[in-house]
Design an enzyme around this catalytic site. Structure first.
Site, PDB file in Angstrom:
ATOM      1  N   ASP A  91       1.061  -1.181   0.184  1.00 45.95           N
ATOM      2  CA  ASP A  91      -0.168  -0.057  -0.080  1.00 45.95           C
ATOM      3  C   ASP A  91       0.835   1.327  -0.044  1.00 45.95           C
ATOM      4  OD1 ASP A  91       0.797   0.318   2.432  1.00 45.95           O
ATOM      5  OD2 ASP A  91      -0.809   0.051   3.469  1.00 45.95           O
ATOM      6  N   ASP A 289      -7.856  -7.383   0.760  1.00 46.24           N
ATOM      7  CA  ASP A 289      -6.644  -7.523   1.744  1.00 46.24           C
ATOM      8  C   ASP A 289      -7.490  -7.254   3.159  1.00 46.24           C
ATOM      9  OD1 ASP A 289      -5.477  -4.900   3.082  1.00 46.24           O
ATOM     10  OD2 ASP A 289      -6.020  -4.427   1.144  1.00 46.24           O
ATOM     11  N   CYS A 359     -10.711 -29.910   7.013  1.00 45.94           N
ATOM     12  CA  CYS A 359      -9.643 -28.793   6.502  1.00 45.94           C
ATOM     13  C   CYS A 359      -8.496 -29.577   6.256  1.00 45.94           C
ATOM     14  CB  CYS A 359      -9.509 -27.854   7.563  1.00 45.94           C
ATOM     15  SG  CYS A 359      -8.134 -26.852   7.149  1.00 45.94           S
ATOM     16  N   CYS A 361      -5.215 -28.345   6.303  1.00 53.40           N
ATOM     17  CA  CYS A 361      -4.298 -27.728   6.556  1.00 53.40           C
ATOM     18  C   CYS A 361      -3.321 -28.601   7.569  1.00 53.40           C
ATOM     19  CB  CYS A 361      -4.357 -26.348   7.310  1.00 53.40           C
ATOM     20  SG  CYS A 361      -4.969 -26.277   9.000  1.00 53.40           S
ATOM     21  N   CYS A 364      -4.922 -28.902  11.163  1.00 54.83           N
ATOM     22  CA  CYS A 364      -5.958 -29.751  11.657  1.00 54.83           C
ATOM     23  C   CYS A 364      -5.637 -31.201  11.275  1.00 54.83           C
ATOM     24  CB  CYS A 364      -7.233 -29.466  10.467  1.00 54.83           C
ATOM     25  SG  CYS A 364      -7.909 -27.879  10.988  1.00 54.83           S
ATOM     26  N   HIS A 390      -4.153 -22.421  10.059  1.00 59.00           N
ATOM     27  CA  HIS A 390      -5.197 -22.860   9.577  1.00 59.00           C
ATOM     28  C   HIS A 390      -6.382 -21.714   9.090  1.00 59.00           C
ATOM     29  CE1 HIS A 390      -9.537 -24.502  10.140  1.00 59.00           C
ATOM     30  NE2 HIS A 390      -9.782 -23.247  10.523  1.00 59.00           N
TER      31      HIS A 390
HETATM   32 ZN   LIG Z   1      -7.189 -26.279   9.245  1.00 56.84          ZN
END
Ligand SMILES: [Zn+2]
Length: 419
Positions: A91, A289, A359, A361, A364, A390
């Site tokens: 920015d 964003d 999930c 990720c 998880c 996550h």
């Molecule tokens: Zn996750």
């Protein structure tokens, strides 16, 4: 290569596209994660990439205060020193001018006197003239003069792919004539910014003009036409978006209707809560964003789909899942509490489920809610890293879900599933 934006599909619910940069391609609509001083908080760049992150954004204001753009340039630019080799945005520092001068919109909304007092103090240290904004460094007290030319040279030095013109943001409740004056100043700064940038930029860089005008529809129309005609790669939407998501939608409607430069990518500055994203893609917003997902993680919050929350916690009170976090982004993004679990809460003490079983990720796959709760209670840094991972994966999955739904013409169903 120059950045290039291609629209691949336009629907009544939003559009699909891609922004090609020298550092990679961004499939849009996309979420841009905030890496304030060049670093994502509590997250390695490669882990963010593995969690689906396409692009990150750094703040010119903070990097100017320390370490300064010249040093970053000498060291090879942000993408080299940070280890994030993908596309990057920065920015211009305009938002921070606003925060310094007027205090945050959300603070005003909540009537926080302390913030108003602090705002008065910082106003005394900030001087905005036609030339630019002069302020004291919070780091060492030195004076920094942020002009449109300095803002653009800094972003050129950082080496980012996508930059923003310097603008002055206004608080949502200031009167029309002040908003109008500020908008015209932002336009003059934008013209100076783009003249400088287009002359001195590196070939791989592109800049966004910014639509201002606050909550005043006629001003938003004037500013939309200005931004559309500007010699910029993209268009940003900044300034106050009102008091709630409905105000924001009204403003986006006006901009959408009056924007003749539909071939340019459109970025919604500082807005990125789930409700706002699901509403805003309809109006052609390509990128968002917000500090929300990573900041929420640092407060112990794990993003989940609202229905998932209801099913898993049907015997627990909804109230217990909320967290009060300080939100210094635009006011309209504040109302989003139902999309997360507060893992600091004692109800997770014995909860052996992952945050979200669907999930993929690494948090998880590895940790239970109970363990993250335990880590949070012990102030272990790992808890924040795990939640950040996550939440980043969650936001990226949300965005890829939106892209898939737009592609398969199932956006309405997709959105309803989140409502
Ligand atoms: Zn996750």
């Amino acid at each position: 290569m120059h950045p290039k934006f291609t629209i691949t599909k336009t629907t009544a619910h939003g559009r699909l596209g891609k922004i090609e940069t020298a550092h990679g391609t961004i499939e849009t609509p996309a979420f841009v994660f905030c890496a304030t001083k060049g670093a994502l908080k509590a997250q390695w760049p490669n882990m963010a990439r593995e969690a689906g992150t396409q692009i990150i954004l750094s703040n010119t204001y903070h990097l100017l205060v320390h370490p300064g753009s010249k040093l970053i340039h000498e060291l090879g630019g942000l993408q080299k020193i940070t280890g994030w080799s993908g596309p990057m945005m920065s920015d211009s520092g305009g938002y921070q001018i606003f925060s310094f001068g007027y205090g945050s919109v959300s603070s005003e909304l909540k009537g926080k006197n302390k913030d108003q007092e602090r705002s008065k103090i910082t106003q005394a240290r900030l001087k905005i003239t036609e030339e630019g904004a002069k302020f004291r460094s919070y780091k060492n007290g030195s004076t920094i003069f942020l002009t449109p030319e300095v803002a653009m040279q800094s972003q050129i030095d950082f080496g980012v792919d996508l930059a923003f013109v310097l603008d002055e943001c206004t608080a949502f409740n200031i009167e029309r004539n002040k908003t109008e004056k500020s908008m015209h100043r932002s336009h003059r700064w934008a013209t100076r910014s783009l003249e400088y940038f287009n002359k001195y930029k590196k070939p791989h860089q592109g800049a966004y003009s910014i639509i201002q005008g606050g909550v005043y529809k006629d001003l938003r129309i004037i500013s939309t036409k200005f931004a559309a005609e500007a010699d910029s790669f993209g268009i940003g939407i900044g300034g106050s978006m009102g008091e709630n998501i409905h105000d924001m939608e009204e403003i986006l409607k006006i901009i959408h209707k009056n924007n003749d430069a539909t071939h340019k990518p459109i970025h919604l500055l500082g807005i990125g809560t789930i409700d706002a994203i699901l509403m805003a893609v309809k109006y052609g917003i390509d990128t968002f964003d917000c500090v929300y997902p990573t900041r929420l993680a640092r407060h112990g919050g794990a993003l989940i789909k609202p229905h998932y929350n209801t099913i898993i916690n049907s015997n627990k009170t909804r109230q217990s899942n909320t967290i009060e976090i300080k939100d210094n982004t635009n006011s309209a993004s504040a109302n989003t509490r139902r999309h997360y679990l507060n893992l600091r809460n004692a109800i997770y003490e014995k909860d052996n489920n992952p945050i979200d079983i669907s999930c993929n990720c690494c948090t998880c796959a590895t940790f239970s809610r109970a363990y993250i709760h335990m880590l949070l209670k012990a102030d272990e840094t790992l808890a924040i890293m795990a939640l950040t991972q996550h939440n980043i994966a969650f936001m990226n999955r949300l965005m890829s879900g939106i892209r898939k739904a737009l592609s398969e013409d199932t956006f309405e169903e997709f959105k309803n599933a989140w409502a």
